[in-house]
Structures are given as structure tokens and as C-alpha cells.
Design an enzyme around this catalytic site. Structure first.
Site, PDB file in Angstrom:
ATOM      1  N   GLU A   1      15.473 -15.851 -20.164  1.00  0.00           N
ATOM      2  CA  GLU A   1      14.436 -14.848 -20.490  1.00  0.00           C
ATOM      3  C   GLU A   1      14.938 -13.419 -20.325  1.00  0.00           C
ATOM      4  O   GLU A   1      14.347 -12.507 -20.906  1.00  0.00           O
ATOM      5  CB  GLU A   1      13.169 -15.069 -19.654  1.00  0.00           C
ATOM      6  CG  GLU A   1      13.272 -14.724 -18.199  1.00  0.00           C
ATOM      7  CD  GLU A   1      11.907 -14.797 -17.517  1.00  0.00           C
ATOM      8  OE1 GLU A   1      10.880 -14.480 -18.139  1.00  0.00           O
ATOM      9  OE2 GLU A   1      11.880 -15.197 -16.347  1.00  0.00           O
TER      10      GLU A   1
ATOM     11  N   LYS B   1       4.525  -9.086 -18.862  1.00  0.00           N
ATOM     12  CA  LYS B   1       4.465  -9.490 -17.449  1.00  0.00           C
ATOM     13  C   LYS B   1       3.318 -10.457 -17.214  1.00  0.00           C
ATOM     14  O   LYS B   1       3.446 -11.414 -16.473  1.00  0.00           O
ATOM     15  CB  LYS B   1       4.287  -8.258 -16.550  1.00  0.00           C
ATOM     16  CG  LYS B   1       4.230  -8.572 -15.054  1.00  0.00           C
ATOM     17  CD  LYS B   1       5.468  -9.300 -14.582  1.00  0.00           C
ATOM     18  CE  LYS B   1       5.374  -9.776 -13.162  1.00  0.00           C
ATOM     19  NZ  LYS B   1       6.492 -10.670 -12.782  1.00  0.00           N
TER      20      LYS B   1
ATOM     21  N   GLU C   1      13.883 -23.458 -13.123  1.00  0.00           N
ATOM     22  CA  GLU C   1      13.604 -22.042 -12.882  1.00  0.00           C
ATOM     23  C   GLU C   1      14.871 -21.224 -13.080  1.00  0.00           C
ATOM     24  O   GLU C   1      14.835 -20.146 -13.677  1.00  0.00           O
ATOM     25  CB  GLU C   1      13.040 -21.847 -11.478  1.00  0.00           C
ATOM     26  CG  GLU C   1      12.817 -20.401 -11.081  1.00  0.00           C
ATOM     27  CD  GLU C   1      11.911 -19.627 -12.035  1.00  0.00           C
ATOM     28  OE1 GLU C   1      11.216 -20.262 -12.861  1.00  0.00           O
ATOM     29  OE2 GLU C   1      11.904 -18.393 -11.972  1.00  0.00           O
TER      30      GLU C   1
ATOM     31  N   ARG D   1       3.557   1.098  -7.511  1.00  0.00           N
ATOM     32  CA  ARG D   1       3.609  -0.010  -6.553  1.00  0.00           C
ATOM     33  C   ARG D   1       2.445  -0.959  -6.735  1.00  0.00           C
ATOM     34  O   ARG D   1       2.400  -2.031  -6.144  1.00  0.00           O
ATOM     35  CB  ARG D   1       3.576   0.546  -5.118  1.00  0.00           C
ATOM     36  CG  ARG D   1       4.757   1.400  -4.740  1.00  0.00           C
ATOM     37  CD  ARG D   1       4.431   2.285  -3.547  1.00  0.00           C
ATOM     38  NE  ARG D   1       4.172   1.502  -2.362  1.00  0.00           N
ATOM     39  CZ  ARG D   1       5.005   1.458  -1.315  1.00  0.00           C
ATOM     40  NH1 ARG D   1       6.139   2.119  -1.362  1.00  0.00           N
ATOM     41  NH2 ARG D   1       4.731   0.761  -0.254  1.00  0.00           N
TER      42      ARG D   1
ATOM     43  N   CYS E   1       0.853  -1.196   0.000  1.00  0.00           N
ATOM     44  CA  CYS E   1       0.000   0.000   0.000  1.00  0.00           C
ATOM     45  C   CYS E   1       0.886   1.243   0.000  1.00  0.00           C
ATOM     46  O   CYS E   1       2.051   1.189   0.318  1.00  0.00           O
ATOM     47  CB  CYS E   1      -0.857   0.010   1.254  1.00  0.00           C
ATOM     48  SG  CYS E   1      -1.832  -1.488   1.435  1.00  0.00           S
TER      49      CYS E   1
ATOM     50  N   LYS F   1      15.095 -18.112 -15.797  1.00  0.00           N
ATOM     51  CA  LYS F   1      15.533 -16.754 -15.404  1.00  0.00           C
ATOM     52  C   LYS F   1      16.640 -16.274 -16.326  1.00  0.00           C
ATOM     53  O   LYS F   1      16.590 -15.162 -16.842  1.00  0.00           O
ATOM     54  CB  LYS F   1      16.032 -16.741 -13.952  1.00  0.00           C
ATOM     55  CG  LYS F   1      14.965 -16.806 -12.908  1.00  0.00           C
ATOM     56  CD  LYS F   1      14.217 -15.514 -12.660  1.00  0.00           C
ATOM     57  CE  LYS F   1      12.935 -15.289 -13.382  1.00  0.00           C
ATOM     58  NZ  LYS F   1      11.937 -16.286 -13.513  1.00  0.00           N
TER      59      LYS F   1
ATOM     60  N   ASN G   1      -0.307   0.543   6.207  1.00  0.00           N
ATOM     61  CA  ASN G   1       0.392  -0.366   5.293  1.00  0.00           C
ATOM     62  C   ASN G   1       0.980  -1.467   6.159  1.00  0.00           C
ATOM     63  O   ASN G   1       1.596  -1.191   7.178  1.00  0.00           O
ATOM     64  CB  ASN G   1       1.522   0.384   4.555  1.00  0.00           C
ATOM     65  CG  ASN G   1       2.174  -0.498   3.507  1.00  0.00           C
ATOM     66  OD1 ASN G   1       1.654  -1.563   3.174  1.00  0.00           O
ATOM     67  ND2 ASN G   1       3.317  -0.065   2.994  1.00  0.00           N
ATOM     68  N   GLY G   2       0.742  -2.737   5.785  1.00  0.00           N
ATOM     69  CA  GLY G   2       1.294  -3.844   6.582  1.00  0.00           C
ATOM     70  C   GLY G   2       0.196  -4.839   6.903  1.00  0.00           C
ATOM     71  O   GLY G   2      -0.836  -4.900   6.240  1.00  0.00           O
TER      72      GLY G   2
ATOM     73  N   HIS H   1      21.697 -40.092 -21.066  1.00  0.00           N
ATOM     74  CA  HIS H   1      20.702 -40.485 -22.078  1.00  0.00           C
ATOM     75  C   HIS H   1      20.674 -39.506 -23.236  1.00  0.00           C
ATOM     76  O   HIS H   1      19.703 -39.447 -23.984  1.00  0.00           O
ATOM     77  CB  HIS H   1      19.316 -40.593 -21.424  1.00  0.00           C
ATOM     78  CG  HIS H   1      19.257 -41.628 -20.364  1.00  0.00           C
ATOM     79  ND1 HIS H   1      19.299 -42.976 -20.622  1.00  0.00           N
ATOM     80  CD2 HIS H   1      19.244 -41.509 -19.005  1.00  0.00           C
ATOM     81  CE1 HIS H   1      19.271 -43.656 -19.487  1.00  0.00           C
ATOM     82  NE2 HIS H   1      19.237 -42.790 -18.479  1.00  0.00           N
TER      83      HIS H   1
ATOM     84  N   TRP I   1      -3.220  -2.151  -1.645  1.00  0.00           N
ATOM     85  CA  TRP I   1      -2.941  -3.423  -2.316  1.00  0.00           C
ATOM     86  C   TRP I   1      -3.557  -4.474  -1.404  1.00  0.00           C
ATOM     87  O   TRP I   1      -2.995  -4.791  -0.350  1.00  0.00           O
ATOM     88  CB  TRP I   1      -1.433  -3.615  -2.463  1.00  0.00           C
ATOM     89  CG  TRP I   1      -1.016  -4.920  -3.025  1.00  0.00           C
ATOM     90  CD1 TRP I   1      -0.715  -6.060  -2.317  1.00  0.00           C
ATOM     91  CD2 TRP I   1      -0.858  -5.285  -4.403  1.00  0.00           C
ATOM     92  NE1 TRP I   1      -0.386  -7.082  -3.162  1.00  0.00           N
ATOM     93  CE2 TRP I   1      -0.444  -6.640  -4.441  1.00  0.00           C
ATOM     94  CE3 TRP I   1      -1.011  -4.616  -5.597  1.00  0.00           C
ATOM     95  CZ2 TRP I   1      -0.192  -7.324  -5.635  1.00  0.00           C
ATOM     96  CZ3 TRP I   1      -0.752  -5.289  -6.781  1.00  0.00           C
ATOM     97  CH2 TRP I   1      -0.358  -6.609  -6.792  1.00  0.00           C
TER      98      TRP I   1
END
Ligand code: AGP
Length: 609
Positions: free
Chosen positions: A489, A604, A482, A27, A2, A486, A100-101, A505, A74
Site C-alpha cells: 500500500e 485514511k 499485515e 495531533r 492532547c 504495509k 495530557n496523559g 498447493h 483527545w
């Protein structure tokens, strides 16, 4: 996260508040609002949606005053809506609060206040603060705020207005950032520097346990007991763009470094530290449903799919129910065998990925119960799932997903333990060991990120390689996937991940002298096998960087370099071992002059097929 803005001074408050909130829009948020004290009366305008809606409402019905607070929300507790938007008022409407929190004990406080006759108008945790201030108020706003925050467990940055205090507002900080901006005949407060940068570069950074009474010509900082603290002002050197990235060069690096906090926020409220159990108050799936479960599906794309693979390992290990992990783009078209009464876990940072949503709807149509793991409260996944686990990573701006991935892993681990608790497939000692290890992750992630400079050197040394491989077994294989994604990309280096046991193999044909290979060796029960695989590639003169547990003195004998990650429970190592791979990808991309936050051809959120 937030956004908070506060103002008091010679100018009208509304334009300053709206301008400040606009600078915090990056944000991410789902609702916004302001409260202004005009002529000894509080006026609030707040609603779901974009800040522009609030601006339009205020243009149609202006509110005048020289002191006010504003907020962009948020959502974490309570879906996005007008009534859940901040600022929040008490019963008397004489106090207004933005926050916020996360207030961990808000349900207990809400019940206590309701028993005293307080009427709540929102589903948020924040609203308890405004009623607590009302409860404790005896003429001193700061004193009432002090008493109120003493009752709160959790993380917060708070700003509070009182109708009978048109000459001051009060701010307090515990874990969530909050600064006070110092002007000439005016002062400000904000959750982040960009909000006030156009007005002042002279700021006071509040530390945890500090609060301030902000007036037009004075700012008094105290601790939560009221003891005055002398604070030296700081001077912000950043330009606006740098300020929005928290001083980091790119959002991706900022978000990599936000992981300790994101892990902590995602853990908060989901672990009973006394009983050492996982608690999911918001999950409605019953123990009977869990006990009778015969099959679980995991459906996701990209990084979320890689998190889902880790989830597969964890759930099968702890809950002993077969789990099938599918790429959503494959799942939706292969006429999947999904049984009524099964569980389908949908993992998605954005909650809007087209293939993943199609997978959700197909599984639902076939009678499967849907559990969503997403980072966005108001998203389609959040709305269409039967159960929801929120990753509290805060907005993820960079296209390459980092903090969302690690909080997805944590959420899947929490879910696996939760289900094992109800199925009776986890011994109390094993559960306690896992819970204890999870609570140590935020600090250990900080430690893992301390390798940054060494990893930057590796990245610059390998930046011109055509091919880089990642190998691992079990959970390390899932993390290798992953790590490879990263790197490719954002740096555009061809990076591939292989199950280490698969080398002979076919892939071994690609291993020639000098080929860089990341070898993940964190899993004790597969260690010997992994060392053998490392020897296979070393015999072809590959250059091997191992990721090993701190305290492992053997691996160094078989490889060229070792990056040590803090030792944690073997089932939790993916949350830490990905950190050096994220940093490697970032610095390799920087060394190659790539646009790290916006890599070519990628978006995104892939909301179309
Ligand atoms: C991850 O770095 C990528 N940006 C991409 O693979 C992403 O994870 C994928 O598109 C899924 O997105 P979602 O989590 O929002 O559903």
C-alpha cells in the site's frame, strides 16, 4: 494526544493561546478550551468540537489578560463534551488545569476528594488535579501543584493557573512531553514544539520529574521536591513541518516510533500488576455472559482485519470458544449466521469505516452483543458498541496504519486473557506469564525498532523487486498478511502473504531464483514445519529473510538473512514481529520515491463503500 499551550508576557494571552493550539490541531482532538487570568480573576472558555468554535465564542465575548493556558483534548476518559473539555477548575474556581496523559488512580482520588466534599463537574481523570491543588493550596501555587502531583500515578504533562497568582503559571512533567519556550519579556509552555515556534526557538525541555514556575521574566525549574535544577536551553533548528512530525521525515515513521509509548498507554489501567490479572473497568459484559458464550465473530477491514485474525487465534487458544473472523465488506452481504447472545468484536482505528459500521449494525440487528475496539472515543463504533476497549495510540495521521495495529493486537490479547479469566480456561501461572510478558512489550518494541538501519539497507537492496512474498504459519501467517499489506500500500511493490503450508498447493510455482521472501518463524510449536517450508523455497533459489526470536541459532543455517525480534511469549510475538516489516515497507517506499504518508488511491478512513 492532547495539546497544551501556556503564555505569560506583554501581549494578550488569548491570541497566543489560540495560535498555539491551532498549530497542534494536526495531533487530532475532539474539544478545546482556554483559561485566562484577567485582572485577578480566572475566565474560561471551553467546548466540544473544533477550535474555531472557541475562537468564535471568544470573539463574541472576549476575555483579556496577559497570562493563560489552553488545551486541545483527545478523549481517553469521558466522552467528548463541553464539560469534559479542558481546562478544568476546582470547587472555588480559583484554579484551572490542563493535562495530557493518563491518571491511573483517578477513581480512588476522586472518591477521596468527594468524601471531603469536593464537587466534580466532569467525567475526566484530569479534574482530580484541580481539586487536589485546591486541597493542598496554602498560598503557594507551585507548592500546591507539587503536593498534588505527588498523589498521582500515571503519565502527565500539566499546566496550572491560580487566580491569586496573575504573575505565574506552573507546569510539571511525568512521561508526557512538555517544553518551556523562552522569549523577551514573555515565556511560553507547550506539549509540542510547533505551538511556540513562531515566537521563540529557545526552549527548555522538561524531563520526567521536573516542573517549572513560569513568569514573564523568569523560569525556575525544580524537581518534585522543590530542589532547583539548572537547565541549559536548547535551540530548535526544525522548520514548522518538521516540528509537526517530531523531527521525523514522515508521519508514518513518527508513528512507527511512537509504538512503545502507544503500547504503554494502552496497557495502563488494564493490568493488575500485583494479582497479574487483566482488568477492564469499562467493560460491562458479565462473567455469566462470557461463560455462556458459544460463538464470537470478529468483523473489520484492512489492517484492522489482520489484527482481528490474530485476535481469533488468541481467543480460540485461551478461551476455547469458536471465533469467525470476517472482512466487513463480505460479512455485511453474506446473510451471516449470527446467533442472538453471541459476541461480535468490531475492530476499527477510525471507528468510521463504512463497511465495518454496516457489519456492526447487521450483527446488532441479529442480536449479537457488540464489543468495539477503536482509537477514536467519539466515533460511531465507540457510540454504537455495547462495550468499548480504547486503543490509546493517539491520532494516527499516516494512511498506513502502524501504531493502531499494534495497540489493536494488545487490546485483543488483553480481551482474550480477560475472557479466559472469567471462563476459567487459563491457569494462573499461564496468565501471570502472559501479563508479565505484556508489561515488557514497550521496552521490547524499542529494541525491535533498533533494527532500523539494517532494515533500511534491506529495503534499498530489494526496492526494485517486482514481487516480494511473506510466509508464515499460525500467528506468523496473520502477521505476514499485515506485512504484505504495509509493503504494497505504500511502495506499490506486489507483495503477497501465504500460509507457508499452502506453498506446495500452488504458490511454489511463483518461486524462482532470487525472489525475496520474508519467512516468519516465531512460533515454537510450528518451527520444524516452517523450516521445512523455508527449505522448499530455498531449493528454488529464493532469497529468504527470516524473522526469528532472539536466541534462535538454528534458523540462520537455512536462510540468507535473519532479523531477530526480542523474545517474548509466543502469543505476543505479532506485536513485535510486525515492527521490522513496517520499517521495511517504509524504507522501500522512500527508496522508490513514493508519498509514504499519502499513498495513491487510498484514504485514511474509508467512510464510503
Ligand atoms: C491500513 O494500513 C489501511 N490504511 C487500511 O487497510 C485500514 O486499516 C482500513 O481501511 C480499516 O480502517 P479502520 O481501522 O479505520 O476501520
Amino acid at each position: 494526544m492532547c495539546g497544551i499551550v501556556g503564555y505569560i508576557g506583554k501581549n494578550e494571552a488569548v491570541p497566543v493561546l489560540l495560535d498555539g493550539l491551532r498549530r497542534l490541531e494536526y495531533r487530532g482532538y475532539d474539544s478545546a478550551g482556554v483559561t485566562v487570568n484577567g485582572r485577578g480573576k480566572l475566565f474560561t472558555c471551553k467546548m466540544e468540537g473544533r477550535l474555531a468554535k472557541v475562537e468564535a465564542a471568544l470573539k463574541a465575548k472576549p476575555i483579556s489578560g496577559h497570562i493563560g493556558i489552553g488545551h486541545t483534548r483527545w478523549a481517553t476518559h469521558g466522552r467528548p463534551s463541553d464539560r469534559n473539555a479542558h481546562p478544568h477548575q476546582d470547587c472555588s474556581k480559583k484554579f484551572s488545569v490542563v493535562h495530557n496523559g493518563i491518571i491511573e488512580n483517578y477513581l480512588d482520588l476522586k472518591e477521596e476528594l468527594q468524601k471531603k466534599g469536593h464537587i466534580f463537574s466532569s467525567e475526566t481523570d484530569t479534574e482530580v488535579l484541580s481539586h487536589l491543588i485546591e486541597e493542598f493550596y496554602q498560598g503557594d501555587l507551585a507548592g500546591a501543584v507539587r503536593e498534588a502531583i505527588q498523589r498521582v500515578d500515571g503519565a502527565y504533562a500539566v499546566a496550572a493557573l491560580g487566580e491569586d497568582h496573575p504573575d505565574q503559571f506552573v507546569v510539571a512533567r511525568k512521561s508526557s512531553p512538555l517544553i518551556v519556550g523562552l522569549g523577551e519579556g514573555e515565556n511560553f509552555a507547550a506539549s509540542d514544539i510547533p505551538a511556540i515556534l513562531p515566537y521563540t526557538r529557545k526552549i527548555i525541555i522538561l524531563e520526567d520529574g521536573e516542573m517549572a514556575v513560569v513568569e514573564a521574566d523568569s523560569v525556575q525549574v525544580t524537581d518534585f521536591s522543590g530542589n532547583i535544577i539548572d537547565k541549559e536551553p536548547s535551540y530548535v533548528q526544525w522548520d514548522l513541518e518538521a516540528a509537526e512530525k517530531g523531527g521525523y521525515e514522515d508521519y508514518m515513521l513518527k508513528e512507527i516510533h511512537e509504538q512503545p509509548r502507544a503500547i504503554w498507554d494502552t496497557l495502563v489501567g488494564k493490568v493488575d500488576r500485583t494479582a497479574k490479572k487483566v482488568i477492564f473497568p469499562e467493560v460491562k459484559m458479565t462473567p455469566e455472559f462470557i461463560k455462556n458464550l458459544k460463538k464470537i465473530h470478529v468483523v473489520a477491514c484492512g489492517t484492522a482485519y489482520h489484527a482481528g485474525l490474530v485476535g481469533k487465534y488468541l481467543i480460540e487458544k485461551l478461551v476455547r470458544i469458536p471465533v469467525e473472523a470476517d472482512l466487513a465488506s463480505e460479512f455485511r452481504y453474506r446473510d451471516p449466521l449470527v446467533e442472538p447472545g453471541s459476541l461480535t468484536i468490531i475492530v476499527s482505528q477510525s471507528g468510521e469505516t463504512a463497511d465495518t459500521l454496516a457489519g456492526l449494525r447487521e450483527a446488532k440487528r441479529l442480536g449479537s452483543r457488540i464489543l468495539g475496539i477503536t482509537n477514536v472515543v467519539g466515533s460511531s463504533v465507540a457510540r454504537e458498541a455495547d462495550d468499548l476497549i480504547l486503543t490509546l495510540a493517539g491520532p494516527e495521521i499516516a494512511v498506513a496504519s502502524t501504531k493502531a495495529y499494534t495497540t489493536q493486537l494488545l487490546s485483543l490479547c488483553l480481551l482474550a486473557i480477560y475472557m479466559a479469566q472469567h471462563k476459567g480456561t487459563i491457569a494462573e501461572s499461564d496468565r501471570a506469564a502472559l501479563v508479565d510478558a505484556m508489561l515488557g512489550l514497550p521496552e521490547q518494541m524499542e529494541q525491535a525498532l533498533n533494527m532500523e538501519l539494517k532494515i533500511k539497507e534491506f529495503a534499498e537492496a530489494f526496492k526494485d523487486c517486482e514481487d516480494i512474498f511473506f510466509i508464515g504459519r499460525g500467528l506468523d501467517y496473520a502477521v505476514s498478511l499485515e506485512g504484505a499489506l504495509k509493503l504494497k500500500e505504500i511502495s506499490y511493490i506486489r507483495a503477497e502473504a501465504y500460509a507457508a503450508g499452502e506453498l506446495k498447493h500452488g504458490t511454489l510455482a511463483l518461486i524462482v531464483e532470487g525472489v525475496p521472501i520474508f519467512a516468519l518463524v516465531t512460533q515454537p510449536q510450528l518451527y520444524e514445519k516452517m523450516i521445512n517450508n523455508i527449505k522448499e523455497v530455498k531449493a528454488r533459489d529464493a532469497k529468504v529473510i527470516a524473522l526469528a526470536n532472539a536466541g534462535d541459532t538454528e534458523t540462520a543455517k537455512s536462510v540468507d538473512y535473519v532479523l531477530y525480534i526480542p523474545k517474548t511469549h509466543p502469543l505476543l510475538t505479532p506485536i513485535l514481529s510486525i515492527a521490522p516489516l513496517q520499517l521495511f515497507a517504509y524504507y522501500a517506499a522512500k527508496a522508490r520515491g513514493c508519498d509514504v504518508d499519502k499513498p495513491r488511491n487510498l484514504a485514511k478512513s474509508v467512510t464510503v463503500e
